[in-house]
Design an enzyme around this catalytic site. Structure first.
Site, PDB file in Angstrom:
ATOM      1  N   GLU A   1      39.855  40.113  40.440  1.00  0.00           N
ATOM      2  CA  GLU A   1      38.520  40.900  41.530  1.00  0.00           C
ATOM      3  C   GLU A   1      37.964  39.145  42.447  1.00  0.00           C
ATOM      4  O   GLU A   1      39.179  39.391  43.818  1.00  0.00           O
ATOM      5  CB  GLU A   1      37.694  40.886  41.720  1.00  0.00           C
ATOM      6  CG  GLU A   1      37.872  42.438  40.783  1.00  0.00           C
ATOM      7  CD  GLU A   1      37.730  43.713  41.806  1.00  0.00           C
ATOM      8  OE1 GLU A   1      38.481  43.632  42.863  1.00  0.00           O
ATOM      9  OE2 GLU A   1      37.376  44.672  41.506  1.00  0.00           O
TER      10      GLU A   1
ATOM     11  N   VAL B   1      42.302  42.865  36.070  1.00  0.00           N
ATOM     12  CA  VAL B   1      42.631  42.763  37.409  1.00  0.00           C
ATOM     13  C   VAL B   1      41.550  41.902  37.898  1.00  0.00           C
ATOM     14  O   VAL B   1      40.503  42.137  36.657  1.00  0.00           O
ATOM     15  CB  VAL B   1      41.412  44.682  37.894  1.00  0.00           C
ATOM     16  CG1 VAL B   1      41.053  43.650  40.098  1.00  0.00           C
ATOM     17  CG2 VAL B   1      42.081  45.279  38.630  1.00  0.00           C
TER      18      VAL B   1
ATOM     19  N   LYS C   1      31.082  34.034  44.091  1.00  0.00           N
ATOM     20  CA  LYS C   1      31.437  33.076  42.502  1.00  0.00           C
ATOM     21  C   LYS C   1      33.069  33.667  42.059  1.00  0.00           C
ATOM     22  O   LYS C   1      33.548  32.479  41.162  1.00  0.00           O
ATOM     23  CB  LYS C   1      30.198  33.251  41.279  1.00  0.00           C
ATOM     24  CG  LYS C   1      30.423  34.747  40.892  1.00  0.00           C
ATOM     25  CD  LYS C   1      31.378  35.933  39.819  1.00  0.00           C
ATOM     26  CE  LYS C   1      31.349  36.952  39.790  1.00  0.00           C
ATOM     27  NZ  LYS C   1      32.055  37.362  38.006  1.00  0.00           N
TER      28      LYS C   1
ATOM     29  N   THR D   1      31.244  32.724  35.045  1.00  0.00           N
ATOM     30  CA  THR D   1      32.367  32.796  35.238  1.00  0.00           C
ATOM     31  C   THR D   1      32.827  31.621  35.524  1.00  0.00           C
ATOM     32  O   THR D   1      34.210  31.462  35.301  1.00  0.00           O
ATOM     33  CB  THR D   1      32.214  33.145  36.642  1.00  0.00           C
ATOM     34  OG1 THR D   1      31.586  34.349  36.923  1.00  0.00           O
ATOM     35  CG2 THR D   1      33.631  34.310  36.823  1.00  0.00           C
TER      36      THR D   1
ATOM     37  N   ASP E   1      25.116  34.244  37.520  1.00  0.00           N
ATOM     38  CA  ASP E   1      26.896  34.377  37.788  1.00  0.00           C
ATOM     39  C   ASP E   1      27.980  33.621  37.366  1.00  0.00           C
ATOM     40  O   ASP E   1      28.952  33.203  36.674  1.00  0.00           O
ATOM     41  CB  ASP E   1      26.823  35.031  38.433  1.00  0.00           C
ATOM     42  CG  ASP E   1      28.123  36.843  37.810  1.00  0.00           C
ATOM     43  OD1 ASP E   1      28.505  36.461  36.781  1.00  0.00           O
ATOM     44  OD2 ASP E   1      28.142  37.873  39.183  1.00  0.00           O
TER      45      ASP E   1
ATOM     46  N   SER F   1      36.177  34.182  31.233  1.00  0.00           N
ATOM     47  CA  SER F   1      35.958  34.570  33.517  1.00  0.00           C
ATOM     48  C   SER F   1      38.132  34.807  33.274  1.00  0.00           C
ATOM     49  O   SER F   1      39.071  34.428  32.677  1.00  0.00           O
ATOM     50  CB  SER F   1      35.632  33.139  33.677  1.00  0.00           C
ATOM     51  OG  SER F   1      35.552  33.859  34.993  1.00  0.00           O
ATOM     52  N   ARG F   2      38.486  35.914  33.555  1.00  0.00           N
ATOM     53  CA  ARG F   2      39.568  35.937  34.383  1.00  0.00           C
ATOM     54  C   ARG F   2      40.026  35.045  35.540  1.00  0.00           C
ATOM     55  O   ARG F   2      41.255  34.724  35.491  1.00  0.00           O
ATOM     56  CB  ARG F   2      39.540  38.233  34.716  1.00  0.00           C
ATOM     57  CG  ARG F   2      39.694  38.715  34.125  1.00  0.00           C
ATOM     58  CD  ARG F   2      39.277  40.651  34.004  1.00  0.00           C
ATOM     59  NE  ARG F   2      38.731  41.250  32.978  1.00  0.00           N
ATOM     60  CZ  ARG F   2      38.732  42.917  33.365  1.00  0.00           C
ATOM     61  NH1 ARG F   2      38.699  42.893  35.115  1.00  0.00           N
ATOM     62  NH2 ARG F   2      38.168  43.232  32.413  1.00  0.00           N
TER      63      ARG F   2
ATOM     64  N   ALA G   1      31.944  41.679  29.481  1.00  0.00           N
ATOM     65  CA  ALA G   1      31.870  43.391  28.763  1.00  0.00           C
ATOM     66  C   ALA G   1      31.914  42.970  27.482  1.00  0.00           C
ATOM     67  O   ALA G   1      31.484  43.249  26.396  1.00  0.00           O
ATOM     68  CB  ALA G   1      33.032  43.852  29.216  1.00  0.00           C
TER      69      ALA G   1
ATOM     70  N   SER H   1      27.778  38.912  33.215  1.00  0.00           N
ATOM     71  CA  SER H   1      27.646  39.478  31.679  1.00  0.00           C
ATOM     72  C   SER H   1      29.531  39.389  31.994  1.00  0.00           C
ATOM     73  O   SER H   1      29.756  39.921  32.281  1.00  0.00           O
ATOM     74  CB  SER H   1      27.134  40.941  32.358  1.00  0.00           C
ATOM     75  OG  SER H   1      28.223  41.476  33.343  1.00  0.00           O
TER      76      SER H   1
ATOM     77  N   TRP I   1      34.063  46.726  31.135  1.00  0.00           N
ATOM     78  CA  TRP I   1      33.441  47.202  31.655  1.00  0.00           C
ATOM     79  C   TRP I   1      32.728  48.245  31.200  1.00  0.00           C
ATOM     80  O   TRP I   1      31.654  48.342  31.257  1.00  0.00           O
ATOM     81  CB  TRP I   1      33.095  46.032  32.947  1.00  0.00           C
ATOM     82  CG  TRP I   1      31.589  46.129  33.651  1.00  0.00           C
ATOM     83  CD1 TRP I   1      31.132  46.089  34.527  1.00  0.00           C
ATOM     84  CD2 TRP I   1      30.315  45.430  32.983  1.00  0.00           C
ATOM     85  NE1 TRP I   1      29.683  45.334  34.739  1.00  0.00           N
ATOM     86  CE2 TRP I   1      29.119  44.926  33.494  1.00  0.00           C
ATOM     87  CE3 TRP I   1      30.597  45.136  31.329  1.00  0.00           C
ATOM     88  CZ2 TRP I   1      28.500  45.117  33.079  1.00  0.00           C
ATOM     89  CZ3 TRP I   1      29.239  44.333  30.846  1.00  0.00           C
ATOM     90  CH2 TRP I   1      28.166  44.189  32.376  1.00  0.00           C
TER      91      TRP I   1
END
Length: 326
Positions: free
Chosen positions: A276, A274, A186, A243, A239, A249-250, A135, A133, A11
């Protein structure tokens, strides 16, 4: 404007690439070896491969040098590094305004980002840059709209105007609590929808989870002092939609992997980045319980992450809840 981007993950790199055509940008990484790699390759092969650096993008591993002549700093570390970075700014350049882009609640304290910042830099002129958003898409120059939230309305307006560009729209907002809650929770809902999609439960189930998830986010945020309307905007609904549905999306990928029966330790190792939402889920569940805020999806995801519930059993538990008025 001279901008110091503090953190050379995906990011931070994407933002540096987005702003470097209109501003003088320095990208800082905490590892000298990583800085040397970035300089040699002129690309972030570790975290955002495929996007060459222009000659005008400066790279450094010297924190003090990165911020020495900056007009604005962007803290682009994970949540775990926010307090440290803000503390360094307080010591080395207390007058420098800054933004952070991490999303979550601080592990161990349950603090929102602005609260963690205030603990080490109470007089800072600062705010959060958040919203829907990825990256990769920002680095590609695809159209994106985000929120810049700060309790300092004049700072939010002026900085949003300075960062606003033809491919990255920046909207100012004074509700930093709402913007940060939306950005944090989220990720919890993205894990939940990843589990649902991974189990093949269909689009109806995904829509239900996202809608009821937004209700949880709003209840939690309002209880903390946020404005309801913030959750209808970019930092909330926007968002959440991105996501929960985007495969970049991780946190969604964490849910998909949990549905496939993988252990959390293996999932986090395989991601290489990561997510989060994992630590945030625990902090939101704990803080919601202490405040008496009903968050059944969050509580269920928390039990899955802690190994107390399988993915399939989590769905069963949510579906067996007594019906209520919407």
């Amino acid at each position: 404007m001279r901008i110091a981007v503090l953190g050379a993950g995906a990011w931070g790199t994407a933002l540096a690439l987005s702003f470097v055509n209109r501003h003088a940008v320095t990208l800082w990484t905490w590892q000298a070896e990583h800085a040397a790699e970035l300089q040699a390759a002129r690309e972030n092969t570790s975290f955002l491969r495929g996007y060459p650096f222009p000659d005008s993008l400066d790279i450094t591993a010297d924190f003090a040098a990165a911020i020495a002549t900056a007009d604005l700093a962007l803290i682009a570390t994970p949540m775990i590094g926010l307090r440290t970075a803000a503390g360094q700014l307080a010591q080395l350049h207390p007058a420098l305004p800054f933004l952070w882009v991490c999303k979550g609640l601080e592990a161990g304290t349950g603090l929102l980002p602005h609260q963690a910042v205030a603990a080490v830099h109470p007089q800072a002129t600062c705010g959060a840059l958040t919203g829907p958003s990825f990256a990769d898409e920002v680095a590609r120059g695809l159209p994106t709209a985000i929120t810049l939230a700060s309790t300092d309305a004049a700072f939010a307006d002026a900085t949003a105007l300075a960062l606003h560009g033809p491919r990255l729209r920046v909207y100012a907002n004074e509700d930093i609590i709402g913007a940060e809650v939306g950005g944090a929770v989220k990720n919890v809902m993205a894990i939940a929808t990843g589990i649902s999609d991974g189990l093949g439960l269909g689009l109806n189930a995904r829509a239900a989870l996202m809608t009821r998830g937004l209700a949880e986010i709003t209840r939690f945020g309002v209880r903390l002092g946020a404005r309801t309307e913030t959750f209808m905007g970019l930092a909330g609904m926007g968002d959440l939609i991105l996501t929960c549905t985007g495969d970049l999306s991780r946190n969604r990928r964490v849910g998909l992997a949990l549905a496939a029966g993988k252990s959390l330790a293996d999932i986090q190792r395989d991601l290489g980045h990561v997510a989060e939402g994992v630590s945030t889920t625990r902090e939101v569940a704990r803080r919601a319980a202490s405040l008496g805020v009903d968050m059944p999806i969050t509580a269920t995801v928390h039990d899955v992450l802690d190994g107390n519930l399988t993915a399939a059993a989590a769905v069963e538990r949510l579906m067996k809840r007594n019906p209520k008025h919407e």
